[in-house]
Structure formats: structure tokens, C-alpha cells
Design a protein around this motif. Structure first.
Motif, PDB file in Angstrom:
ATOM      1  N   LEU A 169       0.819  -0.836   0.271  1.00  0.00           N
ATOM      2  CA  LEU A 169       0.257  -0.349  -0.320  1.00  0.00           C
ATOM      3  C   LEU A 169       0.940   1.360   0.049  1.00  0.00           C
ATOM      4  N   ILE A 170       1.997   0.871   0.334  1.00  0.00           N
ATOM      5  CA  ILE A 170       3.149   1.975   0.889  1.00  0.00           C
ATOM      6  C   ILE A 170       3.675   2.329  -0.381  1.00  0.00           C
ATOM      7  N   LYS A 171       4.072   1.629  -1.162  1.00  0.00           N
ATOM      8  CA  LYS A 171       4.671   1.589  -1.890  1.00  0.00           C
ATOM      9  C   LYS A 171       4.022   2.047  -3.102  1.00  0.00           C
ATOM     10  N   ASN A 172       2.712   1.841  -3.264  1.00  0.00           N
ATOM     11  CA  ASN A 172       2.158   2.389  -4.592  1.00  0.00           C
ATOM     12  C   ASN A 172       1.704   3.800  -4.275  1.00  0.00           C
ATOM     13  N   ASN A 173       1.409   4.366  -3.199  1.00  0.00           N
ATOM     14  CA  ASN A 173       1.346   5.263  -2.366  1.00  0.00           C
ATOM     15  C   ASN A 173       2.738   6.747  -2.907  1.00  0.00           C
ATOM     16  N   ILE A 174       3.482   5.650  -2.385  1.00  0.00           N
ATOM     17  CA  ILE A 174       5.135   6.558  -3.114  1.00  0.00           C
ATOM     18  C   ILE A 174       5.057   6.738  -4.839  1.00  0.00           C
ATOM     19  N   GLY A 175       4.740   5.973  -5.396  1.00  0.00           N
ATOM     20  CA  GLY A 175       4.461   5.425  -6.766  1.00  0.00           C
ATOM     21  C   GLY A 175       3.673   6.463  -7.005  1.00  0.00           C
ATOM     22  N   ASN A 176       2.406   6.892  -6.839  1.00  0.00           N
ATOM     23  CA  ASN A 176       1.763   8.109  -7.072  1.00  0.00           C
ATOM     24  C   ASN A 176       2.660   9.650  -6.174  1.00  0.00           C
ATOM     25  N   ALA A 177       3.168   9.709  -5.677  1.00  0.00           N
ATOM     26  CA  ALA A 177       3.052  10.824  -5.385  1.00  0.00           C
ATOM     27  C   ALA A 177       5.042  11.147  -6.037  1.00  0.00           C
ATOM     28  N   TYR A 178       6.071   9.994  -6.293  1.00  0.00           N
ATOM     29  CA  TYR A 178       6.448  10.157  -7.728  1.00  0.00           C
ATOM     30  C   TYR A 178       5.701  10.808  -8.943  1.00  0.00           C
ATOM     31  N   MET A 179       5.110  10.068  -9.030  1.00  0.00           N
ATOM     32  CA  MET A 179       4.057  10.178 -10.982  1.00  0.00           C
ATOM     33  C   MET A 179       3.793  11.605 -10.533  1.00  0.00           C
ATOM     34  N   ASN A 180       3.395  12.475  -9.729  1.00  0.00           N
ATOM     35  CA  ASN A 180       2.717  13.941  -9.447  1.00  0.00           C
ATOM     36  C   ASN A 180       4.131  15.056  -9.474  1.00  0.00           C
ATOM     37  N   LEU A 181       4.529  13.856  -9.151  1.00  0.00           N
ATOM     38  CA  LEU A 181       6.430  14.963  -8.709  1.00  0.00           C
ATOM     39  C   LEU A 181       6.428  15.185 -10.229  1.00  0.00           C
ATOM     40  N   ALA A 182       6.582  14.224 -11.166  1.00  0.00           N
ATOM     41  CA  ALA A 182       7.339  13.819 -12.077  1.00  0.00           C
ATOM     42  C   ALA A 182       7.276  15.062 -13.138  1.00  0.00           C
TER      43      ALA A 182
END
Length: 375
Positions: free
Chosen positions: A80-93
Motif C-alpha cells: 500500500l505504501i509503495k503504491n502511494n509512493i509511486g503516486n507521489a513520484y508520478m505527480n512530482l514528475a
């Protein structure tokens, strides 16, 4: 000015930080960090003035949460946390270091998929596959366009194993839109007509569910994408017919996307409208349609400024360069050639600063074509 919701989220985050000061239990600390991370992630989209900072704080807090929530001890929470980190990085990108942050988003989603299998966690699996597809699609904008688009397509198709039209019509339709985006981007570098047609079919599937009356914002998004894809298809097939379809779709999108209400979407649609009018100008009423194309590009540049949105700015400048080039073939050759070259060179400089050789090469090729017309 900070909104009431933003102030409330900040106060909540501060309360969790205070709780951390007296908490020694590792699991409880990780639980608090997870709440802090979720708070910063939400704040990033409520307070747009600090989106970069809040996303970075969110990622940092998720990392702290993983100190207790390990893959071995707490696999579901880890995923769950890894997926959330993925979302955060994707928006940061979208606002910073597109290549680096897209790759980090991909790595995080892949970690989540070590736990989220189709058999055991089908909903989480489908959701994470969409996030993975989005990350590959974003990465495709700056490197290895065809290869990353193909990876995005595979991820979206994986999510559709669970998100069926019958059981999850909204998720199905949204994934079809994302699939269309991947095919459209791939059309820029490979099998243009075929991939455009695949994209159009995907968007049309989405529009069976997303109507103007019931879901206007998503309807506008898909109509804009459809307009852009018809414009790309018009470059290689049935110029007049496909340009007119592109214009019609963009005009549908602009029923929803106003400058005041949705400035970013408005600008994106105006850019696509400019492209469609420019292509139509090649076969019908050259001066008139070039004028309409210029007008649409100038409207897009009211939002897509060099300082705020350099990538979008470069894309609009490229479209403007093509418009002036098309007009130069019919009238005021010297003046329009000069304006075309200026716009193309402006785009090249932006892509050079953004370290995007793939996009820079595309515009440099357009400059070479311009020389053959203008010399």
C-alpha cells in the motif's frame, strides 16, 4: 491565500508530528508517519503553491513509515505504501525531474506488485497496474517513447483483466482513456495511422460511459484527447475529414474547459485545436485556417508560459512554427518563414534546457524542412 481545507490539513499534520515526539513504539511511529504522508499528499493538491514541497515531504514520510511496515512483516501495508509512493513520484514528475521521478514511480509500483497479485488482491492489482501504466506513459514523454508506451499499454491491459465494462464501468472507461493516451503517444514515433486508430477506438469506448450531462469534466478530457488524436491522424490520412473531426472534438471539450474554470485543460485543448486548424489549412482555406490556428495557439500561451510550463510552451511554439510554415507556402514567404524559424528555435532552446534530445530532434527536423521551403 490558503483555503480553509488546507489550514485544516496542516493542523492535522502538526498534531501527528506532536504525537511522534512522545511515541517510542516503532509500529505506532510508522502508523503516524503514514498519516502524515497521506496528509502532505492531500495538501499538495489543495495548496498548489507548494505542490513540489508537499509531495517531497509526503515521500519522505512514507519512507519513514516503511521502517516498521516491511515486506516480510507487513506485506499488505508495505505494498500500500509503495503504491502511494509511486503516486507521489508520478505527480512530482509532472513538475520536476520527469525522467528521474517517473523511474522512481515505476520502481515503487513494481515493488507493490510483489504483493498485489491478480489472484489474491485483484482490486489493488488493477489499481497499481494503472498507476504503473501512467508512470511509463509519463516517462515516454521524455525518453524511449515507443518502448515505454508499449509497457504502459501492457499495464493498462493487465488492469482490464479485472476492470470489466460490466462490473466496473467507470474504471473500465477511465482505463480505456489511458490506453488511448498511450497509443496516441506511440503514434508520434511508430505506425502513426494504426496507433491513432487504436487510440480513437479506446476513447470512443470511454465516451459510452462518460457523457457531457453526467460527467462533464472527464467527458471534456476524453474529447480533448480525441481531438488531438484525430489531428495526428490527419497528418497522414484523410486530412480534411480528420482535421474537421479533431476540431469538432476540441470544440466539444471547450464546452467544459473554460479559461477561468479549467485553465490547464483549456490551454491543452486550444493547442490541439491549433494543430487541427493548421492541418486543415493545408487542404482548405489556407490563410483563414492558419489564422484560426494562430488564435488558438495564442490562447494556449496565456496559460502555457515558459516560466510555468516549459514543456507545454515548447509544444505550442512548435505548433506555431508549423502554422507559419504552412502560411509561408501561400503568402508573405519571407516574413512567415522568419516567424516560423523563430518559433521552432524557441522550442529547440527549451528542449535543450530540459535535456530532452528526443523532442529536440523532432523540432530540429522541422527546421531542416523549413529551410527547403524558405531558401
Amino acid at each position: 491565500m490558503m483555503t480553509k481545507k488546507a489550514r485544516l490539513i496542516k493542523k492535522t499534520i502538526e498534531a501527528y508530528h506532536r504525537a511522534l515526539e512522545s511515541e517510542e513504539d516503532l509500529i505506532e511511529r510508522s502508523r503516524l508517519y503514514l498519516k502524515i504522508a497521506n496528509g502532505y499528499y492531500e495538501l499538495a493538491f489543495v495548496d498548489h503553491t507548494e505542490i513540489t514541497s508537499n509531495l517531497e515531504k509526503s515521500i519522505q514520510a512514507y519512507g519513514e513509515a516503511l521502517k516498521a511496515y516491511t515486506l516480510e512483516e507487513f506485506p499488505y501495508e508495505y505494498a500500500l505504501i509503495k503504491n502511494n509512493i509511486g503516486n507521489a513520484y508520478m505527480n512530482l514528475a509532472e513538475v520536476k525531474n520527469k525522467s528521474e521521478n517517473s523511474n522512481k514511480a515505476i520502481q515503487s509500483c513494481q515493488e507493490a506488485l510483489k504483493v498485489y497479485t491478480l489472484e489474491e488482491f485483484p482490486i489493488d492489482y488493477a489499481m497499481t497496474q494503472i498507476n504503473l501504466g501512467n508512470a511509463y506513459k509519463t516517462l515516454a514523454e521524455v525518453e524511449d517513447k515507443a518502448e515505454n508506451c508499449k509497457k504502459a499499454i501492457r499495464s493498462y491491459q493487465e488492469s482490464l483483466k479485472f476492470y470489466t465494462l460490466e462490473e466496473f464501468p467507470m474504471e473500465y472507461a477511465l482505463t480505456k482513456n489511458n490506453l488511448g493516451n498511450a497509443f496516441w503517444t506511440m503514434a508520434e514515433v511508430e505506425d502513426k495511422a494504426e496507433n491513432c486508430k487504436k487510440a480513437i477506438r479506446s476513447y470512443q469506448e470511454s465516451l459510452k460511459f462518460y457523457t457531457l450531462e453526467e460527467l462533464p469534466i472527464i467527458y471534456g478530457l476524453i474529447q480533448n484527447n480525441l481531438g488531438g488524436t484525430y489531428g495526428t491522424l490527419a497528418e497522414v490520412e484523410d486530412k480534411a475529414e480528420n482535421s474537421k473531426k479533431a476540431i469538432k472534438s476540441c470544440q466539444e471539450a471547450l464546452k467544459v474547459y473554460t479559461l477561468d474554470g479549467f485553465p490547464m485543460d483549456y490551454a491543452m485543448t486550444q493547442k490541439n485545436l491549433g494543430t487541427a486548424y493548421r492541418i486543415l489549412a493545408e487542404v482548405e482555406e489556407r490563410a483563414k485556417n492558419c489564422g484560426k490556428a494562430m488564435e488558438a495557439c495564442k490562447k494556449a500561451l496565456r496559460v502555457h508560459t515558459l516560466e510555468g510550463f516549459p514543456m507545454d510552451y515548447a509544444e505550442v511554439q512548435t505548433t506555431l512554427g508549423s502554422v507559419y510554415k504552412t502560411l509561408a507556402e501561400a503568402e508573405n514567404r519571407s516574413e512567415n518563414c522568419r516567424k516560423s524559424e523563430k518559433a521552432f528555435r524557441e522550442a529547440v532552446q527549451v528542449w535543450k534546457k530540459l535535456d530532452s534530445p528526443q523532442n529536440r530532434k523532432i523540432v530540429e527536423e522541422k527546421l531542416s524542412e523549413l529551410k527547403s521551403i524558405c531558401n
